[in-house]
Design a protein around this motif. Structure first.
Motif, PDB file in Angstrom:
ATOM      1  N   LEU A 114       0.622  -1.191  -0.022  1.00 30.40           N
ATOM      2  CA  LEU A 114      -0.477  -0.595  -0.211  1.00 30.40           C
ATOM      3  C   LEU A 114       0.851   0.817  -0.078  1.00 30.40           C
ATOM      4  CD1 LEU A 114      -2.970  -0.877   2.672  1.00 30.40           C
ATOM      5  CD2 LEU A 114      -2.486  -0.580  -0.069  1.00 30.40           C
ATOM      6  N   ASP A 157       1.588   1.561  -3.241  1.00 31.58           N
ATOM      7  CA  ASP A 157       0.668   2.207  -4.555  1.00 31.58           C
ATOM      8  C   ASP A 157      -0.555   2.003  -3.816  1.00 31.58           C
ATOM      9  OD1 ASP A 157      -1.156   2.439  -6.277  1.00 31.58           O
ATOM     10  OD2 ASP A 157      -0.711   0.244  -7.663  1.00 31.58           O
ATOM     11  N   ALA A 158      -1.493   3.065  -3.133  1.00 30.51           N
ATOM     12  CA  ALA A 158      -2.841   2.542  -2.703  1.00 30.51           C
ATOM     13  C   ALA A 158      -3.558   2.581  -3.591  1.00 30.51           C
ATOM     14  CB  ALA A 158      -2.519   3.912  -1.618  1.00 30.51           C
ATOM     15  N   SER A 159      -3.391   2.636  -4.766  1.00 27.11           N
ATOM     16  CA  SER A 159      -5.236   2.956  -5.600  1.00 27.11           C
ATOM     17  C   SER A 159      -5.126   1.425  -5.182  1.00 27.11           C
ATOM     18  CB  SER A 159      -4.575   3.504  -7.211  1.00 27.11           C
ATOM     19  OG  SER A 159      -3.045   3.283  -7.647  1.00 27.11           O
ATOM     20  N   ILE A 160      -3.926   0.705  -6.069  1.00 24.58           N
ATOM     21  CA  ILE A 160      -4.537  -1.095  -5.750  1.00 24.58           C
ATOM     22  C   ILE A 160      -5.923  -1.773  -5.419  1.00 24.58           C
ATOM     23  CG2 ILE A 160      -3.091  -1.830  -3.697  1.00 24.58           C
ATOM     24  CD1 ILE A 160      -2.116  -3.833  -5.703  1.00 24.58           C
ATOM     25  N   SER A 161      -6.317  -2.191  -5.995  1.00 24.08           N
ATOM     26  CA  SER A 161      -7.287  -2.741  -5.851  1.00 24.08           C
ATOM     27  C   SER A 161      -7.614  -4.077  -4.487  1.00 24.08           C
ATOM     28  CB  SER A 161      -8.807  -3.566  -7.149  1.00 24.08           C
ATOM     29  OG  SER A 161      -8.139  -4.798  -7.845  1.00 24.08           O
ATOM     30  N   THR A 200      -4.858   7.761   3.186  1.00 24.22           N
ATOM     31  CA  THR A 200      -3.765   7.841   2.173  1.00 24.22           C
ATOM     32  C   THR A 200      -4.366   8.823   0.888  1.00 24.22           C
ATOM     33  OG1 THR A 200      -5.267   5.796   2.156  1.00 24.22           O
ATOM     34  CG2 THR A 200      -4.908   6.540  -0.393  1.00 24.22           C
ATOM     35  N   ALA A 222      -2.448  11.127  -2.898  1.00 21.87           N
ATOM     36  CA  ALA A 222      -2.044  11.322  -4.047  1.00 21.87           C
ATOM     37  C   ALA A 222      -1.087  11.841  -4.129  1.00 21.87           C
ATOM     38  CB  ALA A 222      -2.971  11.818  -5.049  1.00 21.87           C
TER      39      ALA A 222
END
Length: 161
Positions: free
Chosen positions: A17, A20-24, A55, A57
């Motif tokens: 995470l 890449d916190a945007s990972i599903s 979280t 960007a």
């Protein structure tokens, strides 16, 4: 600081995470070898515990038009708790200030600041920082080249037995 011990799976989740916190959730579960529902529960527990604070960007400062990155050391005139708290609160209201730390040593605060260019940075220091009550001295250093700037913190030491 936390006394919480995390499982190796929790550590993997945090490491992924942070990259890449945007990972599903489905992709995350696959990467850590879990099914999606328990993985999501683990993430929610990490959020509830405060280990995952938020979280966000991460933006590229140069592409956002902020070409100047500087550190600023600040000395206060009055070294009182109230004076330090007032200064720290004032830093929260300045969008140019990215970080503000109270320090030991000769300087009272260390700031990290962004600006469009040298002129706007100079205006900020002259018209904002140096005009603040209780500011005695300001020393700034401009970053010439960025070699490392990471947001991920090491979490391996949090693993339980």
């Amino acid at each position: 600081m936390t006394d919480m011990l995390l499982s190796p799976t929790d550590i993997k989740i945090l490491q992924i995470l942070q990259r890449d916190a945007s990972i599903s959730n489905v992709q995350l579960a696959e990467k850590v070898g879990m099914s999606p529902s328990p993985c999501l529960r683990r993430v929610k527990q990490l959020e509830a515990s405060g280990i995952i604070r938020q979280t966000v960007a991460l933006l590229d400062r140069k592409k956002a038009g902020l070409g100047v990155l500087a550190t600023i050391q600040v000395r206060l005139q009055r070294h009182t708790e109230e004076g330090a708290e007032d200064f720290a609160k004032a830093m929260n209201d300045l969008p140019q200030i990215m970080s503000c730390w109270a320090m030991t040593g000769r300087q009272d605060f260390l700031l990290v600041a962004l600006a469009r260019d040298i002129e706007s940075f100079g205006d900020f220091v002259t018209h904002k920082l140096l005009s603040m009550p209780n500011v005695r001295d300001v020393q700034s250093s401009l970053v010439l080249k960025e070699y490392k700037n990471q947001t991920a913190i090491p979490v391996g030491h949090l693993a339980g037995g």
